[in-house]
Design a protein around this motif. Structure first.
Motif, PDB file in Angstrom:
ATOM      1  N   PRO A  35       0.197   3.170   6.228  1.00  0.00           N
ATOM      2  CA  PRO A  35      -0.401   3.179   4.893  1.00  0.00           C
ATOM      3  C   PRO A  35       0.579   3.619   3.812  1.00  0.00           C
ATOM      4  O   PRO A  35       1.454   4.448   4.060  1.00  0.00           O
ATOM      5  N   THR A  36       0.414   3.088   2.627  1.00  0.00           N
ATOM      6  CA  THR A  36       1.195   3.541   1.464  1.00  0.00           C
ATOM      7  C   THR A  36       0.569   4.855   0.988  1.00  0.00           C
ATOM      8  O   THR A  36      -0.564   5.187   1.376  1.00  0.00           O
ATOM      9  N   SER A  57       6.003  -8.274   2.646  1.00  0.00           N
ATOM     10  CA  SER A  57       5.365  -7.589   1.542  1.00  0.00           C
ATOM     11  C   SER A  57       6.419  -6.987   0.621  1.00  0.00           C
ATOM     12  O   SER A  57       7.579  -6.819   0.988  1.00  0.00           O
ATOM     13  N   GLY A  58       5.990  -6.669  -0.561  1.00  0.00           N
ATOM     14  CA  GLY A  58       6.905  -6.092  -1.528  1.00  0.00           C
ATOM     15  C   GLY A  58       6.966  -4.580  -1.449  1.00  0.00           C
ATOM     16  O   GLY A  58       7.498  -3.940  -2.337  1.00  0.00           O
ATOM     17  N   GLU A  97      -7.603 -11.039   0.062  1.00  0.00           N
ATOM     18  CA  GLU A  97      -7.338  -9.838   0.873  1.00  0.00           C
ATOM     19  C   GLU A  97      -8.604  -9.410   1.623  1.00  0.00           C
ATOM     20  O   GLU A  97      -8.558  -9.089   2.814  1.00  0.00           O
TER      21      GLU A  97
HETATM   22  P1  ADP Z   1      -1.475  -2.822  -6.357  1.00  0.00           P
HETATM   23  O1  ADP Z   1      -2.926  -3.215  -6.411  1.00  0.00           O
HETATM   24  O2  ADP Z   1      -1.291  -1.341  -6.294  1.00  0.00           O
HETATM   25  O3  ADP Z   1      -0.679  -3.460  -7.452  1.00  0.00           O
HETATM   26  P2  ADP Z   1      -1.410  -4.457  -3.975  1.00  0.00           P
HETATM   27  O4  ADP Z   1      -2.605  -3.960  -3.306  1.00  0.00           O
HETATM   28  O5  ADP Z   1      -1.523  -5.766  -4.688  1.00  0.00           O
HETATM   29  O6  ADP Z   1      -0.838  -3.373  -4.997  1.00  0.00           O
HETATM   30  O7  ADP Z   1      -0.226  -4.511  -2.909  1.00  0.00           O
HETATM   31  C1  ADP Z   1       1.078  -4.958  -3.236  1.00  0.00           C
HETATM   32  C2  ADP Z   1       1.714  -5.722  -2.049  1.00  0.00           C
HETATM   33  O8  ADP Z   1       1.959  -4.839  -0.974  1.00  0.00           O
HETATM   34  C3  ADP Z   1       0.826  -6.819  -1.502  1.00  0.00           C
HETATM   35  O9  ADP Z   1       1.620  -7.909  -1.158  1.00  0.00           O
HETATM   36  C4  ADP Z   1       0.217  -6.178  -0.267  1.00  0.00           C
HETATM   37  O10 ADP Z   1      -0.155  -7.137   0.697  1.00  0.00           O
HETATM   38  C5  ADP Z   1       1.339  -5.289   0.225  1.00  0.00           C
HETATM   39  N1  ADP Z   1       0.876  -4.088   0.963  1.00  0.00           N
HETATM   40  C6  ADP Z   1      -0.149  -3.259   0.622  1.00  0.00           C
HETATM   41  N2  ADP Z   1      -0.277  -2.245   1.492  1.00  0.00           N
HETATM   42  C7  ADP Z   1       0.677  -2.416   2.437  1.00  0.00           C
HETATM   43  C8  ADP Z   1       1.069  -1.677   3.616  1.00  0.00           C
HETATM   44  N3  ADP Z   1       0.414  -0.584   4.003  1.00  0.00           N
HETATM   45  N4  ADP Z   1       2.119  -2.158   4.340  1.00  0.00           N
HETATM   46  C9  ADP Z   1       2.778  -3.266   3.946  1.00  0.00           C
HETATM   47  N5  ADP Z   1       2.459  -4.012   2.848  1.00  0.00           N
HETATM   48  C10 ADP Z   1       1.435  -3.591   2.091  1.00  0.00           C
END
Ligand code: ADP
Ligand code: MG
Length: 247
Positions: A49-50, A2-3, A122
């Protein structure tokens, strides 16, 4: 892979305003999500979680409306999908194969086909192994395939604004069972001229009024038009900002 750069995100200031705001979680396991969801989160490689997820998940599970401003790549998709999928699984997802109109419990509106497909992927990943059906609908292509998929059942509908209104007008979708309405990338929908179409969805005859549905708005920026839309579409909402958000 993941990014997500946690070293960077953990330092980002989070502000939430609103009355009786539910406390953030520090770990996915604290949210009391269904075990199927937790297993699928783990399988996705999400270990923690972020920031936007820590705050949004309990707010949404707490049945609150939410206006969330957070930059791209901060994990907003799972922030709304996990509590929504949890609630639908809790209420049971009876089979509605062949029903017309389809009456999704959650409607997620997104500005582009690419984003809608990403959210659908997702949602299917997180709900894998359950009966829950997630369907995507977008414009620029014939309706036949999408309607075929829709008719096999739809608990979560992810759609671009024009095609969604089209399906509602054609009697293929009704909002009567909507419990969650998500407006993702609201600022992009504004920039692309979709606000009239979004307003049409929000005020559609079969859409439960605010207060009788949960409305969740996500945006990277917070210009006046989005503030006005939030005041119009949401009720007693929590306002969440992750990082520094421009107007
Ligand atoms: P946003 O909608 O805020 O732009 P995304 O939901 O598309 O962000 O998430 C960005 C990337 O991070 C995706 O590749 C997602 O799968 C990954 N990601 C999201 N939450 C997590 C987490 N808790 N741990 C690791 N990777 C995550
Ligand atoms: Mg997003």
């Amino acid at each position: 892979s993941s990014g997500i750069n946690f070293d960077k995100f953990d330092k980002i200031p989070v502000r939430s305003t609103g009355t009786d705001t539910p406390k953030p979680i520090n770990d996915f396991s604290e949210a009391n999500l269904r075990s199927l969801l937790l297993d699928n989160v783990t399988k996705s490689g999400y270990t923690r979680p972020t920031p936007v997820q820590k705050y949004s998940i309990p707010i949404i599970l707490g049945k609150r409306d939410l206006m969330s401003c957070a930059q791209t790549g901060s994990g907003k998709t799972a922030a709304f999908l996990l509590p929504i999928l949890h609630s639908i699984l809790e209420s049971g997802c009876e089979s509605n194969m062949g029903a017309c109109p389809q009456t999704p419990q959650a409607v997620i509106v997104a500005p582009t086909r690419e984003l809608a497909i990403q959210i659908k992927d997702e949602a299917r990943k997180f709900s894998q192994g359950s009966m829950l059906k997630c369907v995507v609908a977008y414009g620029g292509t014939s309706t036949g395939y999408q309607l075929g998929t829709l008719s096999r059942g739809c608990h979560v509908l992810i759609a671009t604004p024009g095609r969604l209104n089209d399906f509602v007008e054609k009697g293929k979708v009704s909002f009567e069972n909507v419990r969650f309405l998500v407006l993702d990338e609201a600022d992009r929908m504004l920039d692309m001229g979709f606000m009239p179409a979004v307003e049409k969805i929000v005020t559609s005859g079969s859409m439960p009024p605010k207060g009788e549905r949960q409305t969740l708005m996500f945006s990277a920026t917070f210009p006046g038009e989005i503030q006005a839309a939030a005041n119009d579409f949401l009720v007693n909402y929590v306002f969440l900002t992750v990082g520094i958000v421009g107007g």
